[in-house]
Design an enzyme around this catalytic site. Structure first.
Site, PDB file in Angstrom:
ATOM      1  N   ASP A  17       0.844  -1.211  -0.071  1.00  0.00           N
ATOM      2  CA  ASP A  17      -0.018  -0.014  -0.044  1.00  0.00           C
ATOM      3  C   ASP A  17       0.662   1.275   0.063  1.00  0.00           C
ATOM      4  O   ASP A  17       1.914   1.188   0.349  1.00  0.00           O
ATOM      5  CB  ASP A  17      -0.924   0.055   1.355  1.00  0.00           C
ATOM      6  CG  ASP A  17      -1.667   1.206   1.197  1.00  0.00           C
ATOM      7  OD1 ASP A  17      -2.459   1.602   0.230  1.00  0.00           O
ATOM      8  OD2 ASP A  17      -1.813   1.831   2.361  1.00  0.00           O
ATOM      9  N   SER A  18       0.273   2.279  -0.154  1.00  0.00           N
ATOM     10  CA  SER A  18       1.020   3.801  -0.121  1.00  0.00           C
ATOM     11  C   SER A  18       1.620   4.045   1.423  1.00  0.00           C
ATOM     12  O   SER A  18       2.467   4.704   1.486  1.00  0.00           O
ATOM     13  CB  SER A  18       0.085   4.949  -0.440  1.00  0.00           C
ATOM     14  OG  SER A  18      -1.106   4.809   0.218  1.00  0.00           O
ATOM     15  N   CYS A  80      -4.296  -1.546  -1.935  1.00  0.00           N
ATOM     16  CA  CYS A  80      -4.558  -0.110  -2.088  1.00  0.00           C
ATOM     17  C   CYS A  80      -5.471   0.236  -3.464  1.00  0.00           C
ATOM     18  O   CYS A  80      -5.350  -0.557  -4.441  1.00  0.00           O
ATOM     19  CB  CYS A  80      -3.116   0.592  -2.577  1.00  0.00           C
ATOM     20  SG  CYS A  80      -3.253   2.244  -3.118  1.00  0.00           S
ATOM     21  N   GLU A 159      -3.272   8.752   8.522  1.00  0.00           N
ATOM     22  CA  GLU A 159      -1.743   8.457   8.708  1.00  0.00           C
ATOM     23  C   GLU A 159      -1.196   9.206   9.869  1.00  0.00           C
ATOM     24  O   GLU A 159      -0.006   8.862  10.407  1.00  0.00           O
ATOM     25  CB  GLU A 159      -0.757   9.256   7.261  1.00  0.00           C
ATOM     26  CG  GLU A 159      -1.424   8.212   6.048  1.00  0.00           C
ATOM     27  CD  GLU A 159      -0.206   6.945   6.142  1.00  0.00           C
ATOM     28  OE1 GLU A 159       0.995   7.072   6.499  1.00  0.00           O
ATOM     29  OE2 GLU A 159      -0.714   5.746   5.501  1.00  0.00           O
ATOM     30  N   CYS A 191     -11.033   2.604   0.096  1.00  0.00           N
ATOM     31  CA  CYS A 191      -9.522   3.261   0.239  1.00  0.00           C
ATOM     32  C   CYS A 191      -9.260   2.385   1.641  1.00  0.00           C
ATOM     33  O   CYS A 191     -10.070   2.312   2.548  1.00  0.00           O
ATOM     34  CB  CYS A 191      -9.612   4.815   0.554  1.00  0.00           C
ATOM     35  SG  CYS A 191      -7.726   5.200   1.017  1.00  0.00           S
ATOM     36  N   HIS A 193      -7.365   2.875   3.914  1.00  0.00           N
ATOM     37  CA  HIS A 193      -7.382   3.628   5.268  1.00  0.00           C
ATOM     38  C   HIS A 193      -8.619   3.819   5.888  1.00  0.00           C
ATOM     39  O   HIS A 193      -8.565   3.892   7.049  1.00  0.00           O
ATOM     40  CB  HIS A 193      -6.601   5.112   4.941  1.00  0.00           C
ATOM     41  CG  HIS A 193      -5.259   5.111   4.645  1.00  0.00           C
ATOM     42  ND1 HIS A 193      -4.646   4.492   3.363  1.00  0.00           N
ATOM     43  CD2 HIS A 193      -4.244   5.428   5.227  1.00  0.00           C
ATOM     44  CE1 HIS A 193      -3.599   4.651   3.148  1.00  0.00           C
ATOM     45  NE2 HIS A 193      -3.050   5.630   4.397  1.00  0.00           N
TER      46      HIS A 193
END
Ligand code: DGL
Length: 278
Positions: A17-18, A80, A159, A191, A193
């Site tokens: 993932d990012s 992701c 994040e 997403c 996240h």
């Protein structure tokens, strides 16, 4: 069974993932296929992907896939949505091990779950602008209406670890109020996240809206795929030193703390990789 095959079955699954979002997918893989080893890569130096171009996200994803292949993974999960939307098709053509994204599995569950045929999707600008969820959902049922809403500020908030914070509540409320008025009965957390702020999103949307987290179905499909290819690890695996390995492109300590809070066990290390070398 040949020694080679056994060795291949014993190889890890690559997950990327990012940043930290893909840990929600890794966590689900750990739950559903506990005998599998995992190599996780979080591109913490270059997050967010959601506001970057298709070319850039594809270049980043290609580098990560090369890194994971150097770790001798037997399969890759693109944990992701943005990278799944932009890069998966190309990556699939370029490598000869199984690779799976999160979008198709999420689209399938949402199409099965809706009663009134109105599905909302929240995600990054990249995922929403690609209309990838609508494309897959309409392949399943042309009649379903899919309404997308990009929520770019939610990734940096997650994040930063602001999972239960009035600022996150306020921003989520602004993004979601539009969707609330549209009578959707299903909302895809498009997403990786977002499952980390699932309770906030659920509270805002209300009980009548089913939240779909594509991670569950992704892990299930991964298991089926490994089984079909004869790649499931046959050995019982405890939580040993090398079972789960974590790599990042920056801020290893911050990642380590975050991962420990999500996975609920102390992760031993997160090593920094110079991903531009791949
Ligand atoms: N977690 C990622 C996704 O599922 C990307 C977030 C970002 O880097 O913008 O799209």
């Amino acid at each position: 069974m040949t020694g080679d095959r056994e060795q291949f079955q014993d190889a890890p699954i690559g997950v990327f993932d990012s940043g930290v979002g893909g840990l929600t997918v890794a966590r689900e893989i750990m739950r559903q296929i506990p005998n599998e080893k995992i190599v996780y890569f979080g591109d913490t130096a270059r997050v967010p992907y959601g506001s970057k171009s298709r070319d850039t996200v594809t270049r980043y994803s290609r580098q990560i896939v090369r890194f994971l292949q150097a770790q001798k993974v037997k399969a890759i999960v693109v944990a992701c949505n943005t990278a799944s939307a932009y890069a998966l098709d190309e990556l699939e053509r370029e490598i000869d091990i199984p690779i799976l994204g999160v979008v198709k599995p999420g689209a399938k569950v949402a199409a099965e779950s809706t009663g009134n045929g109105k599905i909302g999707v929240i995600g990054t600008e990249g995922t929403i602008n690609s209309r990838i969820y609508a494309t897959y959902i309409k392949q399943i049922d042309e009649g379903i209406e899919v309404i997308g809403k990009a929520c770019p500020l939610l990734v940096p908030l997650v994040e930063e670890g602001l999972l239960k914070d009035p600022v996150t509540d306020e921003i989520a409320m602004r993004y979601l109020s539009e969707l609330k008025d549209l009578d959707i009965d299903t909302l895809i957390l498009g997403c990786t996240h977002y499952p980390l702020i699932r309770s906030t999103i659920g509270r805002i949307m209300g009980e009548r809206v089913t939240l779909v987290n594509p991670a569950y179905e992704t892990a299930r499909e991964l298991k089926e795929l490994l089984k079909a290819e004869g790649l499931l690890n046959q050995k019982e695996m405890g939580l040993g030193e090398n079972k789960y390995r974590f790599f990042v492109s920056d801020s290893a300590e911050k990642f380590k703390q975050f991962a420990t809070s999500i996975l609920k066990y102390g992760i031993l290390s997160a090593k920094i990789v110079n991903i531009e070398d791949y």
